[in-house]
Write a protein that holds these residues in place. Structure first.
Motif, short mmCIF file in Angstrom:
data_model
loop_
_atom_site.label_atom_id
_atom_site.label_comp_id
_atom_site.label_asym_id
_atom_site.label_seq_id
_atom_site.Cartn_x
_atom_site.Cartn_y
_atom_site.Cartn_z
N SER A 29 0.84 -1.18 0.00
CA SER A 29 0.00 0.00 0.00
C SER A 29 0.88 1.23 0.00
CB SER A 29 -0.93 0.01 1.22
OG SER A 29 -1.77 -1.11 1.23
N GLN A 30 0.24 2.37 -0.23
CA GLN A 30 0.96 3.63 -0.28
C GLN A 30 1.34 4.09 1.12
OE1 GLN A 30 1.94 5.65 -2.96
NE2 GLN A 30 2.99 6.73 -1.34
N GLY A 31 2.63 4.32 1.33
CA GLY A 31 3.06 4.90 2.59
C GLY A 31 2.74 6.39 2.62
N LEU A 32 2.69 6.97 3.81
CA LEU A 32 2.38 8.38 3.97
C LEU A 32 3.49 9.04 4.77
CD1 LEU A 32 -1.34 7.80 4.92
CD2 LEU A 32 -0.61 9.01 2.88
N SER A 33 3.92 10.19 4.33
CA SER A 33 4.94 10.91 5.10
C SER A 33 4.31 11.46 6.37
CB SER A 33 5.53 12.04 4.27
OG SER A 33 4.54 13.01 3.96
N TYR A 34 5.12 11.53 7.42
CA TYR A 34 4.62 12.04 8.69
C TYR A 34 4.72 13.56 8.69
CZ TYR A 34 3.56 12.24 13.63
OH TYR A 34 2.95 12.49 14.83
N SER A 35 3.63 14.24 9.07
CA SER A 35 3.59 15.69 9.03
C SER A 35 3.86 16.28 10.41
CB SER A 35 2.24 16.18 8.52
OG SER A 35 2.15 17.58 8.58
N ARG A 36 5.02 16.93 10.59
CA ARG A 36 5.32 17.59 11.85
C ARG A 36 4.47 18.85 12.04
NH1 ARG A 36 7.66 14.07 15.20
NH2 ARG A 36 9.36 12.93 14.18
N GLU A 37 4.15 19.51 10.94
CA GLU A 37 3.42 20.77 11.06
C GLU A 37 2.00 20.56 11.56
OE1 GLU A 37 1.88 22.62 7.38
OE2 GLU A 37 2.92 20.99 6.33
N LEU A 38 1.47 19.35 11.44
CA LEU A 38 0.10 19.10 11.89
C LEU A 38 0.04 18.47 13.27
CD1 LEU A 38 -1.49 17.69 8.59
CD2 LEU A 38 -1.66 20.00 9.52
N GLU A 39 1.20 18.27 13.90
CA GLU A 39 1.22 17.56 15.18
C GLU A 39 0.39 18.24 16.26
OE1 GLU A 39 5.35 17.01 16.16
OE2 GLU A 39 5.24 14.89 15.68
N THR A 40 0.36 19.56 16.26
CA THR A 40 -0.35 20.28 17.31
C THR A 40 -1.73 20.75 16.86
OG1 THR A 40 0.72 22.35 16.66
CG2 THR A 40 1.80 21.05 18.37
N THR A 41 -2.18 20.29 15.70
CA THR A 41 -3.47 20.74 15.19
C THR A 41 -4.62 20.26 16.05
OG1 THR A 41 -2.59 20.78 12.94
CG2 THR A 41 -4.98 20.75 13.18
N GLY A 333 -6.05 17.38 -2.21
CA GLY A 333 -7.04 18.18 -2.95
C GLY A 333 -7.64 17.46 -4.12
N ASP A 334 -7.06 16.29 -4.45
CA ASP A 334 -7.54 15.54 -5.61
C ASP A 334 -8.02 14.14 -5.23
OD1 ASP A 334 -5.17 14.35 -4.94
OD2 ASP A 334 -4.23 14.58 -6.92
N GLY A 335 -8.19 13.91 -3.91
CA GLY A 335 -8.64 12.59 -3.48
C GLY A 335 -7.51 11.63 -3.22
N THR A 336 -6.27 12.10 -3.30
CA THR A 336 -5.12 11.30 -2.88
C THR A 336 -4.53 11.95 -1.64
OG1 THR A 336 -3.56 12.48 -4.30
CG2 THR A 336 -4.64 10.52 -5.23
N PHE A 337 -3.74 11.16 -0.90
CA PHE A 337 -3.29 11.59 0.42
C PHE A 337 -1.78 11.40 0.52
CE2 PHE A 337 -7.64 10.41 0.43
CZ PHE A 337 -8.28 11.31 1.25
N ASN A 338 -1.09 12.40 1.06
CA ASN A 338 0.37 12.31 1.08
C ASN A 338 0.99 12.53 2.45
OD1 ASN A 338 -0.17 15.03 1.32
ND2 ASN A 338 1.41 15.68 -0.12
N GLN A 339 0.17 12.87 3.45
CA GLN A 339 0.71 13.10 4.78
C GLN A 339 -0.21 12.47 5.83
OE1 GLN A 339 0.97 17.42 4.86
NE2 GLN A 339 3.18 17.32 4.69
N LYS A 340 0.38 12.14 6.96
CA LYS A 340 -0.42 11.66 8.08
C LYS A 340 0.12 12.24 9.38
CE LYS A 340 2.02 7.33 9.14
NZ LYS A 340 1.88 5.86 9.31
N VAL A 341 -0.74 12.30 10.36
CA VAL A 341 -0.35 12.71 11.70
C VAL A 341 -1.12 11.83 12.67
CG1 VAL A 341 -2.08 14.53 11.78
CG2 VAL A 341 -0.12 14.65 13.30
#
Length: 383
Positions: A29-41, A333-341
């Motif tokens: 499956s597609q891996g997702l990069s970890y988003s540091r900027e969203l950690e405190t969201t 924005g196009d139905g694909t996902f590239n980050q996770k938190v």
């Protein structure tokens, strides 16, 4: 603390199969990069003790004060807890109402036309569906029970026969069917009509998938891993069915426009493979399997679409009962996902619901934790 296995589905077959599934190597499956900027969201704001083994949580304005409240089923307690919003994102102590045996799924809607939101609860061990009627102030004063098929799981409410009255659909795990209850206009329902599915249907969502104005039903099957779409003939009958094969041990299904084309796509959680699958709606009743997204080693059981960052593209919140966490996948924005938190929940999170709980214009998340008998509220601190 309860052992992790206890929060898994009560049906013996499912419990054994899921535990074996935890040993299965996830599919590519597609891996997702970890988003540091969203950690405190999202911040873990408050925790509320509810009944024993809470499973499905929903949000609705139960007392007509303009604030989204919470309702959660408590499987072992045989109750549903209602938590009223105080108006600032915190909630009053839960009030519990008895249901049938093995309260499992819950859906919210005004089923009797009095402008107050009622609750529909499925009772997995009692083989019944309970309708709990709201007095208007968030108090549930009376209850009607209806027979279901074997092992009713989640519930969904929609107008299936275009009479402007909310009807009910319930997948029956042990009967391999979906029961449809048509509203008679006074809060009572006609005898159920059952429509066949693949083996052991678990999750269901009601939405117009073909664009013909009739509300269809998408159902996940746990045992053999199909997503069934039951096509509405416009009169509330579902004799036509198509199926998409994924893998066994499918849990929830949600619908949302992830691609911005104004057509609802489907989001499916796959417990043992530790991933979710997005089925992109291509119109005309056809779907394309998009990239599968890994969320962990195993345990994603509930997916909830919501806009985390206010960019207008729907992200996905996934609760993982194995890893005890909430994972948010960020939509490009196009139905694909590239980050996770990721955010820590309580023990054995089983479902999540999204709404703006504190009125700041951002969508928050509430999570039900099966093992720790609690509801956790995460407030969205996006700027």
């Amino acid at each position: 603390m309860k052992e992790t296995a206890r929060w898994l589905l009560p049906t013996t077959f499912v419990l054994v199969a899921v535990m074996l599934g935890l040993l299965t190597t996830p599919l590519a499956s597609q891996g997702l990069s970890y988003s540091r900027e969203l950690e405190t969201t999202l911040t873990r704001s408050s925790v509320y003790a509810v009944g024993t083994d809470p499973f499905v949580i929903v949000t609705a304005d139960m007392n007509d004060d303009g604030w989204p409240d919470l309702a959660v089923t408590n499987y072992t307690s045989g109750t549903v807890s209602v938590l009223l919003n105080k108006g600032n994102g915190t909630f009053a102590a839960p009030v519990d109402y008895p249901t049938g045996t093995g309260a499992f799924g819950v859906a919210a809607g005004d089923v009797d036309g009095d402008a107050a939101i009622d609750l529909v609860v499925t009772n997995e061990r009692g083989n019944t569906v309970s309708v709990l009627f709201n007095t208007g102030d968030g108090t549930l004063s009376s209850r009607t029970d209806m027979p279901s098929g074997g092992g009713p799981h989640v519930a969904t409410i929609a107008d299936f026969n275009a009479d402007s009255l909310p009807d009910i659909a319930v997948p029956n795990f042990n009967s391999h069917s979906v029961s449809v209850y048509i509203n008679q206009g006074d809060g009572s329902f006609a005898d159920r009509v059952d429509f066949a599915t693949h083996l052991s249907p678990f999750g269901a969502v009601a939405v117009d998938l073909s664009g013909d104005g009739a509300v269809d039903i998408a159902v996940t099957s746990y045992r053999d891993g199909y997503v069934d779409v039951l096509w509405n003939d416009g009169r509330g009958s579902f004799a036509t069915r198509t199926a998409m094969e994924l893998e066994p041990e499918l849990w929830s299904v949600a619908a949302a426009d992830l691609t911005g084309d104004r057509m609802p796509d489907l989001i499916v959680t796959r417990y043992s493979t530790g991933a979710i699958t997005v089925l992109v709606n291509r119109g005309g009743g056809s779907f394309e399997r998009s990239i599968d997204y890994l969320t962990g080693r195993g345990g994603p059981c509930w997916a909830t679409p919501f806009d985390l960052d206010g960019d207008g593209a729907l992200d996905i919140a996934v609760v993982d009962g194995y890893a005890h966490r909430l994972t948010v996948l960020r939509n490009k924005g196009d139905g694909t996902f590239n980050q996770k938190v990721e955010f820590e929940t309580g023990q054995g999170p089983s479902s999540a619901a999204a709404a703006d709980f504190n009125g700041d214009g951002h969508t928050d998340i509430a999570v039900a934790n099966w093992n720790s008998d609690e509801v956790v509220v995460f407030l969205n601190l996006s700027e």
